[in-house]
Design a protein around this motif. Structure first.
Motif, PDB file in Angstrom:
ATOM      1  N   ALA A 230      37.115  24.485 -33.615  1.00 46.45           N
ATOM      2  CA  ALA A 230      38.185  23.496 -33.478  1.00 46.45           C
ATOM      3  C   ALA A 230      39.481  23.999 -34.102  1.00 46.45           C
ATOM      4  CB  ALA A 230      37.752  22.179 -34.120  1.00 46.45           C
ATOM      5  N   ALA A 231      39.384  24.703 -35.238  1.00 45.58           N
ATOM      6  CA  ALA A 231      40.573  25.259 -35.881  1.00 45.58           C
ATOM      7  C   ALA A 231      41.233  26.302 -34.988  1.00 45.58           C
ATOM      8  CB  ALA A 231      40.194  25.873 -37.226  1.00 45.58           C
ATOM      9  N   ARG A 232      40.410  27.125 -34.353  1.00 49.74           N
ATOM     10  CA  ARG A 232      40.951  28.169 -33.485  1.00 49.74           C
ATOM     11  C   ARG A 232      41.731  27.566 -32.326  1.00 49.74           C
ATOM     12  NH1 ARG A 232      36.550  31.017 -33.499  1.00 49.74           N
ATOM     13  NH2 ARG A 232      35.721  30.201 -31.530  1.00 49.74           N
ATOM     14  N   GLU A 233      41.260  26.422 -31.821  1.00 47.17           N
ATOM     15  CA  GLU A 233      41.971  25.739 -30.738  1.00 47.17           C
ATOM     16  C   GLU A 233      43.336  25.216 -31.192  1.00 47.17           C
ATOM     17  OE1 GLU A 233      39.337  22.747 -29.310  1.00 47.17           O
ATOM     18  OE2 GLU A 233      37.918  24.179 -28.438  1.00 47.17           O
ATOM     19  N   CYS A 234      43.493  25.068 -32.502  1.00 44.79           N
ATOM     20  CA  CYS A 234      44.773  24.612 -33.059  1.00 44.79           C
ATOM     21  C   CYS A 234      45.624  25.777 -33.557  1.00 44.79           C
ATOM     22  CB  CYS A 234      44.511  23.636 -34.203  1.00 44.79           C
ATOM     23  SG  CYS A 234      43.735  22.085 -33.697  1.00 44.79           S
ATOM     24  N   GLY A 235      45.212  26.999 -33.263  1.00 44.78           N
ATOM     25  CA  GLY A 235      45.980  28.159 -33.687  1.00 44.78           C
ATOM     26  C   GLY A 235      45.745  28.574 -35.119  1.00 44.78           C
ATOM     27  N   LEU A 236      44.562  28.230 -35.670  1.00 42.92           N
ATOM     28  CA  LEU A 236      44.210  28.580 -37.046  1.00 42.92           C
ATOM     29  C   LEU A 236      42.983  29.477 -37.035  1.00 42.92           C
ATOM     30  CD1 LEU A 236      44.575  24.981 -38.508  1.00 42.92           C
ATOM     31  CD2 LEU A 236      46.240  26.833 -38.723  1.00 42.92           C
ATOM     32  N   ALA A 237      43.102  30.660 -37.587  1.00 43.52           N
ATOM     33  CA  ALA A 237      42.018  31.639 -37.577  1.00 43.52           C
ATOM     34  C   ALA A 237      41.328  31.677 -38.935  1.00 43.52           C
ATOM     35  CB  ALA A 237      42.562  33.023 -37.227  1.00 43.52           C
ATOM     36  N   LEU A 238      40.006  31.750 -38.922  1.00 48.64           N
ATOM     37  CA  LEU A 238      39.245  31.797 -40.166  1.00 48.64           C
ATOM     38  C   LEU A 238      39.545  33.082 -40.917  1.00 48.64           C
ATOM     39  CD1 LEU A 238      37.029  30.443 -41.907  1.00 48.64           C
ATOM     40  CD2 LEU A 238      35.353  31.773 -40.616  1.00 48.64           C
ATOM     41  N   GLY A 239      39.903  32.934 -42.191  1.00 51.49           N
ATOM     42  CA  GLY A 239      40.164  34.101 -43.021  1.00 51.49           C
ATOM     43  C   GLY A 239      38.945  34.536 -43.805  1.00 51.49           C
ATOM     44  N   GLU A 240      38.330  33.572 -44.505  1.00 50.34           N
ATOM     45  CA  GLU A 240      37.199  33.885 -45.367  1.00 50.34           C
ATOM     46  C   GLU A 240      36.402  32.608 -45.619  1.00 50.34           C
ATOM     47  OE1 GLU A 240      36.354  36.014 -49.739  1.00 50.34           O
ATOM     48  OE2 GLU A 240      38.374  35.357 -49.199  1.00 50.34           O
ATOM     49  N   VAL A 241      35.099  32.760 -45.800  1.00 44.12           N
ATOM     50  CA  VAL A 241      34.241  31.652 -46.217  1.00 44.12           C
ATOM     51  C   VAL A 241      33.709  32.000 -47.602  1.00 44.12           C
ATOM     52  CG1 VAL A 241      32.185  30.281 -45.741  1.00 44.12           C
ATOM     53  CG2 VAL A 241      33.596  31.134 -43.840  1.00 44.12           C
ATOM     54  N   VAL A 242      34.120  31.245 -48.609  1.00 41.17           N
ATOM     55  CA  VAL A 242      33.738  31.528 -49.988  1.00 41.17           C
ATOM     56  C   VAL A 242      32.598  30.602 -50.386  1.00 41.17           C
ATOM     57  CG1 VAL A 242      34.532  31.706 -52.370  1.00 41.17           C
ATOM     58  CG2 VAL A 242      36.132  32.142 -50.472  1.00 41.17           C
ATOM     59  N   ALA A 243      31.464  31.186 -50.777  1.00 37.34           N
ATOM     60  CA  ALA A 243      30.342  30.392 -51.274  1.00 37.34           C
ATOM     61  C   ALA A 243      30.690  29.843 -52.652  1.00 37.34           C
ATOM     62  CB  ALA A 243      29.084  31.246 -51.348  1.00 37.34           C
ATOM     63  N   MET A 244      30.423  28.556 -52.834  1.00 37.72           N
ATOM     64  CA  MET A 244      30.807  27.862 -54.058  1.00 37.72           C
ATOM     65  C   MET A 244      29.567  27.311 -54.763  1.00 37.72           C
ATOM     66  SD  MET A 244      34.155  28.106 -54.012  1.00 37.72           S
ATOM     67  CE  MET A 244      34.952  26.778 -54.906  1.00 37.72           C
ATOM     68  N   PRO A 245      29.714  26.878 -56.013  1.00 45.20           N
ATOM     69  CA  PRO A 245      28.576  26.259 -56.707  1.00 45.20           C
ATOM     70  C   PRO A 245      28.082  25.004 -55.988  1.00 45.20           C
ATOM     71  CG  PRO A 245      30.297  26.861 -58.263  1.00 45.20           C
ATOM     72  CD  PRO A 245      30.881  27.050 -56.894  1.00 45.20           C
ATOM     73  N   ALA A 246      26.847  24.622 -56.279  1.00 45.73           N
ATOM     74  CA  ALA A 246      26.231  23.393 -55.760  1.00 45.73           C
ATOM     75  C   ALA A 246      26.156  23.392 -54.231  1.00 45.73           C
ATOM     76  CB  ALA A 246      26.962  22.149 -56.268  1.00 45.73           C
ATOM     77  N   ASN A 247      25.949  24.580 -53.642  1.00 43.12           N
ATOM     78  CA  ASN A 247      25.732  24.698 -52.192  1.00 43.12           C
ATOM     79  C   ASN A 247      26.913  24.204 -51.362  1.00 43.12           C
ATOM     80  OD1 ASN A 247      22.936  25.648 -52.518  1.00 43.12           O
ATOM     81  ND2 ASN A 247      22.561  23.558 -53.243  1.00 43.12           N
ATOM     82  N   ASN A 248      28.107  24.404 -51.880  1.00 45.28           N
ATOM     83  CA  ASN A 248      29.317  24.084 -51.145  1.00 45.28           C
ATOM     84  C   ASN A 248      29.999  25.367 -50.675  1.00 45.28           C
ATOM     85  OD1 ASN A 248      29.379  21.174 -51.327  1.00 45.28           O
ATOM     86  ND2 ASN A 248      29.747  21.438 -53.511  1.00 45.28           N
ATOM     87  N   PHE A 249      31.015  25.198 -49.831  1.00 43.81           N
ATOM     88  CA  PHE A 249      31.776  26.336 -49.329  1.00 43.81           C
ATOM     89  C   PHE A 249      33.261  25.998 -49.348  1.00 43.81           C
ATOM     90  CE2 PHE A 249      27.613  26.760 -47.382  1.00 43.81           C
ATOM     91  CZ  PHE A 249      27.333  28.113 -47.560  1.00 43.81           C
ATOM     92  N   ALA A 250      34.072  27.042 -49.456  1.00 43.05           N
ATOM     93  CA  ALA A 250      35.526  26.895 -49.377  1.00 43.05           C
ATOM     94  C   ALA A 250      36.037  27.844 -48.292  1.00 43.05           C
ATOM     95  CB  ALA A 250      36.176  27.198 -50.719  1.00 43.05           C
TER      96      ALA A 250
END
Length: 211
Positions: free
Chosen positions: A180-200
């Motif tokens: 969905a982000a790509r359709e809005c002209g936003l490209a994924l840069g990085e997926v950062v694994a975070m504490p407590a099984n979250n992501f940034a």
């Protein structure tokens, strides 16, 4: 006068890991760069980030009146000159009322506690307000499914509780958010694994898009 500040234990736990992500994702932003935070909640995040990143100018927002009061109370309590007064903002609105030219948009813990339409609106709105600059970033934070599966039993249980509360809520597939982000002209840069099984995950302006 009563203290309108709210205190969220999760914000106290995750603010330092999130700040580390921001230091990396926003490292190229020039002094005075404007940063829009969506769903600012208690205001603890923006207060923490603004103290640590004094060269950036933060605009906090929320849709809830009590949250707006808390954000402004934190701003006043900390004496933060680089945080603007909180603004009411609903991501579903066609005009967010904050102008454009932001070099970063931040949003924590909204995607799973809202209908999918809110995620789509968040991405469309971000594309409207982000500067057309290669340094512009969108930074998200929260739990996500990866490649069609939950990353931990606790996230699966949390997802079930969210859907029981409101069938429109739920832990989203990060790959669906990326599409969905790509359709809005936003490209994924990085997926950062975070504490407590979250992501940034953070996104940049797609160089191939005029979006």
């Amino acid at each position: 006068m009563p203290d309108a500040r709210r205190f969220a234990p999760a914000a106290a736990r995750n603010r330092e890991p999130l700040l580390a992500v921001l230091r990396r994702a926003l490292a190229d932003l020039p002094p005075g760069a404007r940063v829009l935070e969506l769903a600012s909640g208690s205001g603890e995040h923006v207060a923490h980030f603004a103290r640590a990143l004094p060269d950036l100018a933060f605009q906090p927002t929320d849709v809830d009146d009590d949250a707006l009061a808390s954000i402004d109370a934190w701003r006043a309590h900390e004496g933060l000159a680089n945080v603007a007064p909180a603004r009411r903002l609903d991501v579903h609105d066609d005009d967010w009322g904050v102008g454009d030219g932001f070099l970063a948009v931040l949003c924590s813990n909204l995607v799973h506690i809202a209908p999918w339409s809110a995620t789509l609106a968040l991405l469309r709105g971000t594309a409207r307000v982000l500067a057309h600059d290669a340094r512009a970033r969108l930074v998200l934070y929260g739990p996500y499914r990866r490649f069609g599966a939950h990353t931990a039993p606790s996230n699966e249980a949390f997802d079930a509780s969210l859907r029981a509360r409101d069938p429109r809520f739920g832990v989203r597939d990060l790959e669906a958010v990326e599409r969905a982000a790509r359709e809005c002209g936003l490209a994924l840069g990085e997926v950062v694994a975070m504490p407590a099984n979250n992501f940034a995950p953070w996104f940049r302006r797609d160089a191939q898009s005029r979006g």
